[in-house]
Design an enzyme around this catalytic site. Structure first.
Site, PDB file in Angstrom:
ATOM      1  CD  GLU A  43      -1.586   2.426   1.756  1.00  0.00           C
ATOM      2  OE1 GLU A  43      -2.322   3.393   1.569  1.00  0.00           O
ATOM      3  OE2 GLU A  43      -0.500   2.514   2.384  1.00  0.00           O
ATOM      4  CG  HIS A  77       4.151   7.958   6.408  1.00  0.00           C
ATOM      5  ND1 HIS A  77       4.125   8.087   5.051  1.00  0.00           N
ATOM      6  CD2 HIS A  77       3.235   7.015   6.704  1.00  0.00           C
ATOM      7  CE1 HIS A  77       3.209   7.271   4.533  1.00  0.00           C
ATOM      8  NE2 HIS A  77       2.655   6.610   5.542  1.00  0.00           N
TER       9      HIS A  77
HETATM   10 ZN   LIG Z   1      -1.461   3.569   5.814  1.00  0.00          ZN
END
Ligand SMILES: [Zn+2]
Length: 337
Positions: free
Chosen positions: A199, A309
């Site tokens: 993903e 992230h």
């Molecule tokens: Zn994600």
């Protein structure tokens, strides 16, 4: 299911995009007691099926990506330092001095060239303690991928237990799907819990999974950015600790309005904490399900996550539980459209 314990187990596993076998095996092991069928497709997606009581029930596909960001070695300097590129949306300023680990257990830390005034990936290196290229090559080769090797820990007060961990995005979604699978007793849909690959590099796993399953209904379970720290730019609407966040849209998908309505109604009926997820940017596997074949009734149940992230993301354990409970409750509610 203890969300923190399972998240910790998943985060001990290696699983950057394209190299998900270790994380996949762990998820399959946890899912096995609750599943009717488990298989892995050619892409590497793990598909866990829980059948409906009735044979002609509509197919409902859940998707949570199990892959993580990574750092891929491109060059080894004479002095033994490793140059690297990124696998997925790694932001340079977030990763200086981050501990990392390779699949074979080799550990290192991320440094920045001495003459560099601002962090850029091309001016960074991984130091694995090797003094020469030969020493480094004995441990790591170009093409090997490192992951963040930061801890998974509890934060805050018992009333609203929060978790700090690498890869909350999207191991938190994987945990929520496992919780839903465990809770699901009488599904009225033929349920496919998919733990997708790749993903982070552009939703490459969910598309073939959706093609193969050909669902009539879909729910994506991923992390979403939050709007709950000072000076936020209001890119999202969710808050950590505010409950399962029912997706309206992100940059890749506009959910079917009926899915939004039904998910919120189910949450209200079952007294599951929920909020609204609108995200100005970022994409999810929901896009690949929504736009499969001639279109799929697709919604999303998101887990709010701060510092997405970075090597230390923060989420709420209660939000993971709420997301799992909401997905299970949806799957036990008769289709209304
Ligand atoms: Zn994600």
């Amino acid at each position: 299911m203890d969300a923190f314990k399972i998240l910790k187990q998943l985060n001990c596993c290696y699983g950057p995009s394209g190299c998900e076998s270790e994380i996949r095996e762990k998820i399959a092991e946890i899912a096995e007691p609750y599943a009717d069928e488990i298989c892995t497709d050619t892409m590497g997606n793990l598909i866990v099926r829980k059948k409906a009581a009735k044979a002609d029930a509509p197919r409902l596909m859940f998707a949570a990506h199990m892959d993580s960001l990574g750092l891929i070695v491109t060059y080894i300097e004479d002095c033994g330092l490793l140059r690297f590129g990124v696998v997925g949306g790694v932001v340079a300023q977030n990763i200086v001095a981050t501990p990392v680990r390779f699949a074979n257990g080799t550990v290192g830390t991320i440094g920045l060239d001495e003459d560099s005034t601002k962090p850029e990936i091309d001016k960074m290196f991984i130091d694995i303690g090797a003094a020469t290229r030969q020493e480094a090559e004995a441990l790591v080769k170009p093409g090997d991928v490192a992951i963040y090797d930061t801890p998974t820990r509890m934060l805050g007060m018992a009333a609203d237990q929060r978790i700090v961990s690498p890869y909350v995005d999207n191991r938190a979604g994987c945990v929520a799907q496992l919780i839903a699978l465990e809770k699901l007793k009488k599904p009225v849909y033929d349920c496919y819990f998919v733990f997708t690959v790749q993903e982070e590099v552009g939703r490459r796993g969910a598309k073939p999974a959706a093609f193969g399953i050909d669902p009539q209904y879909g729910i994506v379970c991923d992390c979403t950015l939050t709007d709950d720290i000072p000076w936020t730019k209001h890119t999202g609407t969710s808050k950590v600790g505010g409950g399962a966040s029912v997706k309206v849209m992100d940059k890749s998908v506009i959910c079917h309005p009926e899915m939004v309505t039904v998910l919120k109604a189910v949450a209200a009926k079952k007294k599951i904490a929920c909020q609204t997820d609108v995200l100005k940017w970022g994409g999810t596997d929901g896009s690949e399900i929504r736009h499969n074949a001639s279109g799929v009734y697709t919604g999303g149940v998101s887990v709010p996550c701060r510092y997405v992230h970075t090597p230390q993301e923060v989420c709420s354990e209660a939000d993971i539980q709420a997301a799992g409970a909401l997905m299970a409750a949806f799957a036990e509610t008769k289709p209304q459209f």
